[in-house]
Design an enzyme around this catalytic site. Structure first.
Site, short mmCIF file in Angstrom:
data_model
loop_
_atom_site.label_atom_id
_atom_site.label_comp_id
_atom_site.label_asym_id
_atom_site.label_seq_id
_atom_site.Cartn_x
_atom_site.Cartn_y
_atom_site.Cartn_z
N GLY A 1 -8.81 3.76 -48.23
CA GLY A 1 -8.81 3.23 -46.87
C GLY A 1 -8.48 4.33 -45.89
O GLY A 1 -7.88 5.35 -46.26
N GLN B 1 -5.49 8.12 -38.25
CA GLN B 1 -5.41 9.20 -39.23
C GLN B 1 -6.43 10.32 -38.98
O GLN B 1 -6.32 11.39 -39.56
CB GLN B 1 -5.62 8.65 -40.65
CG GLN B 1 -4.52 7.72 -41.07
CD GLN B 1 -4.74 7.25 -42.49
OE1 GLN B 1 -5.47 6.31 -42.73
NE2 GLN B 1 -4.13 7.93 -43.46
N CYS C 1 -0.26 7.81 -49.12
CA CYS C 1 -1.02 7.82 -47.87
C CYS C 1 -1.67 9.18 -47.68
O CYS C 1 -1.05 10.21 -47.94
CB CYS C 1 -0.08 7.51 -46.71
SG CYS C 1 -0.90 7.51 -45.11
N LEU C 2 -2.92 9.17 -47.24
CA LEU C 2 -3.63 10.43 -47.02
C LEU C 2 -2.96 11.27 -45.94
O LEU C 2 -3.17 12.48 -45.89
CB LEU C 2 -5.09 10.16 -46.61
CG LEU C 2 -5.98 9.47 -47.65
CD1 LEU C 2 -7.36 9.23 -47.07
CD2 LEU C 2 -6.06 10.29 -48.92
N HIS D 1 -1.84 -1.91 -45.56
CA HIS D 1 -1.58 -0.49 -45.26
C HIS D 1 -2.36 -0.05 -44.01
O HIS D 1 -1.82 0.60 -43.13
CB HIS D 1 -1.96 0.34 -46.49
CG HIS D 1 -1.67 1.80 -46.39
ND1 HIS D 1 -0.64 2.40 -47.09
CD2 HIS D 1 -2.25 2.79 -45.67
CE1 HIS D 1 -0.62 3.70 -46.80
NE2 HIS D 1 -1.59 3.97 -45.93
ZN ZN Z 1 -2.19 5.67 -44.97
#
Ligand code: ZN
Length: 175
Positions: free
Chosen positions: A46, A51, A90-91, A132
């Site tokens: 996702g 982000q 998380c990225l 998330h």
């Molecule tokens: Zn994330």
């Protein structure tokens, strides 16, 4: 399609609430295609707009067994059921994992790229991803809701390349 520049903690845009989209911008769907490509490139399931440095309220999700990603505009959790502790990463904070308390099942209302409202019922990884990503769009990162400060780990690799989880202080990850 193009890869977009990822943002990482402690970038303040990750703590900023995204703005609800009233009219689908003309830059869509190219923009959301680029989000999907970036998510796949980063091996994520996702990605939320914050982000990649945008405050449009949109996220994309593609679970490992899906052939295509879904694009969710203005996603909103309308109902939650059950509670479950889940490991999460998380990225925007690569190399770390933590344990969060999530709802087991959620219902989500969102708009698709066609402007139509969709209603989703989800459980398992899909439910976790929806929570998330909607959190991201509300300026919340998973480390804000760890079950405890101790349930936070850095992934390190030994000489043989095996991953191990080393418990770390949450604040140390952000400096
Ligand atoms: Zn994330």
């Amino acid at each position: 399609m193009a890869l977009l520049q990822m943002r990482f903690l402690p970038d303040p845009i990750l703590r900023t609430q995204a703005k609800k989209i009233s009219k689908i911008p003309s830059a869509f769907p190219k923009f959301t295609d680029d989000m999907v490509e970036t998510m796949i490139h980063e091996h994520g399931v996702g990605l939320a707009a914050n982000q990649i440095g945008s405050l449009e309220k949109v996220c994309v999700i593609q679970l490992p067994d899906w052939e295509e990603a879904i694009v969710l505009i203005n996603p909103e959790i309308t109902d939650r059921e059950g509670e479950v502790e889940l490991e999460e990463g998380c990225l925007s904070l690569p190399g770390y994992r933590g344990v969060t308390l999530r709802s087991e099942k959620v219902r989500v209302k969102a708009m698709g790229l066609d402007g139509k409202t969709m209603k989703i019922q989800a459980e398992g990884l899909f439910s976790q991803a929806l929570q998330h990503e909607t959190d991201h769009l509300n300026g919340i990162v998973y480390i804000d809701q760890l079950v405890s400060k101790d349930e936070f780990y850095k992934i390190e690799f030994d000489d043989e390349g095996n991953a191990e989880y080393v418990q770390v202080n949450q604040d140390s990850a952000l400096s």
